[in-house]
Motif scaffolding. Sequence first.
Motif, short mmCIF file in Angstrom:
data_model
loop_
_atom_site.label_atom_id
_atom_site.label_comp_id
_atom_site.label_asym_id
_atom_site.label_seq_id
_atom_site.Cartn_x
_atom_site.Cartn_y
_atom_site.Cartn_z
N ILE A 39 12.64 77.43 92.01
CA ILE A 39 11.84 77.30 93.23
C ILE A 39 10.41 77.73 92.97
O ILE A 39 10.17 78.74 92.30
CB ILE A 39 12.44 78.14 94.37
CG1 ILE A 39 13.89 77.69 94.64
CG2 ILE A 39 11.62 78.00 95.65
CD1 ILE A 39 14.61 78.57 95.64
N CYS A 40 9.46 76.98 93.51
CA CYS A 40 8.05 77.29 93.35
C CYS A 40 7.38 77.30 94.73
O CYS A 40 7.77 76.55 95.62
CB CYS A 40 7.37 76.26 92.45
SG CYS A 40 5.61 76.55 92.16
N ALA A 41 6.38 78.17 94.89
CA ALA A 41 5.61 78.22 96.13
C ALA A 41 4.13 78.23 95.81
O ALA A 41 3.35 78.94 96.45
CB ALA A 41 6.01 79.43 96.97
N GLU A 42 3.74 77.46 94.79
CA GLU A 42 2.36 77.40 94.37
C GLU A 42 1.91 75.95 94.20
O GLU A 42 2.73 75.05 93.96
CB GLU A 42 2.16 78.15 93.06
CG GLU A 42 2.42 79.64 93.16
CD GLU A 42 2.04 80.39 91.89
OE1 GLU A 42 1.31 81.39 91.98
OE2 GLU A 42 2.46 79.94 90.80
N ILE A 43 0.62 75.72 94.32
CA ILE A 43 0.05 74.39 94.14
C ILE A 43 -0.01 74.08 92.65
O ILE A 43 -0.64 74.83 91.89
CB ILE A 43 -1.36 74.31 94.76
CG1 ILE A 43 -1.31 74.60 96.26
CG2 ILE A 43 -1.99 72.94 94.50
CD1 ILE A 43 -2.69 74.73 96.89
N TYR B 42 15.90 87.92 101.37
CA TYR B 42 15.31 86.65 100.94
C TYR B 42 14.20 86.91 99.92
O TYR B 42 13.46 87.90 100.05
CB TYR B 42 14.75 85.89 102.14
CG TYR B 42 15.79 85.33 103.06
CD1 TYR B 42 16.33 84.07 102.83
CD2 TYR B 42 16.25 86.05 104.16
CE1 TYR B 42 17.30 83.55 103.68
CE2 TYR B 42 17.22 85.55 105.00
CZ TYR B 42 17.74 84.28 104.75
OH TYR B 42 18.70 83.78 105.59
N PRO B 43 14.05 86.03 98.93
CA PRO B 43 12.98 86.24 97.95
C PRO B 43 11.60 86.04 98.58
O PRO B 43 11.42 85.20 99.47
CB PRO B 43 13.25 85.15 96.90
CG PRO B 43 14.65 84.69 97.13
CD PRO B 43 14.90 84.87 98.60
N GLN B 44 10.64 86.81 98.12
CA GLN B 44 9.24 86.56 98.40
C GLN B 44 8.67 85.90 97.15
O GLN B 44 8.48 86.55 96.13
CB GLN B 44 8.51 87.87 98.72
CG GLN B 44 8.99 88.55 99.99
CD GLN B 44 8.27 89.85 100.27
OE1 GLN B 44 7.26 90.16 99.63
NE2 GLN B 44 8.76 90.61 101.23
N TYR B 45 8.44 84.60 97.25
CA TYR B 45 8.11 83.82 96.07
C TYR B 45 6.70 84.13 95.57
O TYR B 45 5.82 84.52 96.33
CB TYR B 45 8.24 82.32 96.38
CG TYR B 45 9.62 81.94 96.85
CD1 TYR B 45 10.70 81.92 95.98
CD2 TYR B 45 9.86 81.63 98.19
CE1 TYR B 45 11.98 81.58 96.40
CE2 TYR B 45 11.13 81.29 98.64
CZ TYR B 45 12.18 81.27 97.74
OH TYR B 45 13.45 80.95 98.17
N VAL C 104 1.69 77.10 100.92
CA VAL C 104 2.68 76.21 100.29
C VAL C 104 4.08 76.51 100.79
O VAL C 104 4.51 77.67 100.82
CB VAL C 104 2.63 76.36 98.75
CG1 VAL C 104 3.67 75.46 98.10
CG2 VAL C 104 1.23 76.02 98.23
N VAL C 105 4.81 75.48 101.19
CA VAL C 105 6.22 75.60 101.57
C VAL C 105 7.05 75.60 100.28
O VAL C 105 6.85 74.72 99.43
CB VAL C 105 6.65 74.43 102.48
CG1 VAL C 105 8.12 74.54 102.83
CG2 VAL C 105 5.79 74.40 103.74
N PRO C 106 7.96 76.55 100.08
CA PRO C 106 8.74 76.61 98.83
C PRO C 106 9.46 75.30 98.54
O PRO C 106 10.06 74.70 99.42
CB PRO C 106 9.73 77.76 99.09
CG PRO C 106 9.04 78.62 100.10
CD PRO C 106 8.28 77.67 100.98
N ALA D 39 9.08 63.55 98.90
CA ALA D 39 9.23 63.81 100.33
C ALA D 39 9.13 65.30 100.57
O ALA D 39 8.98 66.09 99.63
CB ALA D 39 10.57 63.28 100.83
N HIS D 40 9.21 65.69 101.85
CA HIS D 40 9.23 67.12 102.19
C HIS D 40 10.64 67.64 101.92
O HIS D 40 11.58 67.31 102.64
CB HIS D 40 8.86 67.31 103.66
CG HIS D 40 8.89 68.75 104.09
ND1 HIS D 40 7.78 69.55 104.07
CD2 HIS D 40 9.92 69.53 104.52
CE1 HIS D 40 8.10 70.77 104.48
NE2 HIS D 40 9.41 70.77 104.77
N ILE D 41 10.77 68.45 100.88
CA ILE D 41 12.06 69.05 100.53
C ILE D 41 11.83 70.54 100.36
O ILE D 41 11.37 71.01 99.33
CB ILE D 41 12.65 68.46 99.24
CG1 ILE D 41 12.69 66.92 99.30
CG2 ILE D 41 14.06 68.99 99.00
CD1 ILE D 41 13.25 66.27 98.05
N ASN D 42 12.16 71.28 101.40
CA ASN D 42 12.01 72.74 101.38
C ASN D 42 13.25 73.36 100.76
O ASN D 42 14.36 73.13 101.22
CB ASN D 42 11.79 73.24 102.82
CG ASN D 42 11.70 74.75 102.91
OD1 ASN D 42 12.01 75.32 103.93
ND2 ASN D 42 11.26 75.41 101.85
#
Length: 218
Positions: free
Chosen positions: A110-114, A170-173, A201-203, A214-217
Amino acid sequence: MQEHAQDAMAYVRHYGRPDLFITFTCNPAWDEIQELLLPGQSQVDRHDIIARVFRQKLKSLMDFIVKYEVFASVRCWMYSVEWQKRGLPHAHILIWLYNKITSDEIDDVICAEIPRSDIDKDLHAVIIKNMIHGPCGALNSNSPCMVDEKCSKKYPRAFTANTITGDDGYPQYRRRSTEDGGNSAAVHIQNGVIDVDNRWVVPYSPLLSKTYRAHINV
């Protein structure tokens, strides 16, 4: 829906909490949809096309996860499909794995960065188009997520140098600032162009986002 909720609770009692929670949203810009629209039509005019294409994409996604084991061997899974007010469906998916994802493996999944456009131009375009929240707050006070002048989704999130487990389990990414090696990008909104960073950014899973565009959170 009540039966799905009861099934989910039974799974949790037997297998524990799910390892992955994935929200998969229909993308009206998919080629399979656009090619079937008649001149002058938009996706809201053809719910039949939207439903059929999304069903095919969802089946492909579940095969990708379960049969091809892109995240590892799957113990069990379940999902429910909902329809948004604008006529676009989305699926909430729960995945239980035989081998649990450890804390040091989260960044591999999982990534939460551009992403950097000079490294992966296609992934950068998909994330900027589909996985940037809002923006809301001071940047856009009319965003649908705003409730009592605050973002109901808790954006923008805080910068985090490394992925950690939060107090709620829950993780804090990882969301690095531009000074710490993070990236930023220009995003088009109704009032013009604004610059956003990793706080918005949405994870996501790079593999799923690039595959299904697509949007896949995750």
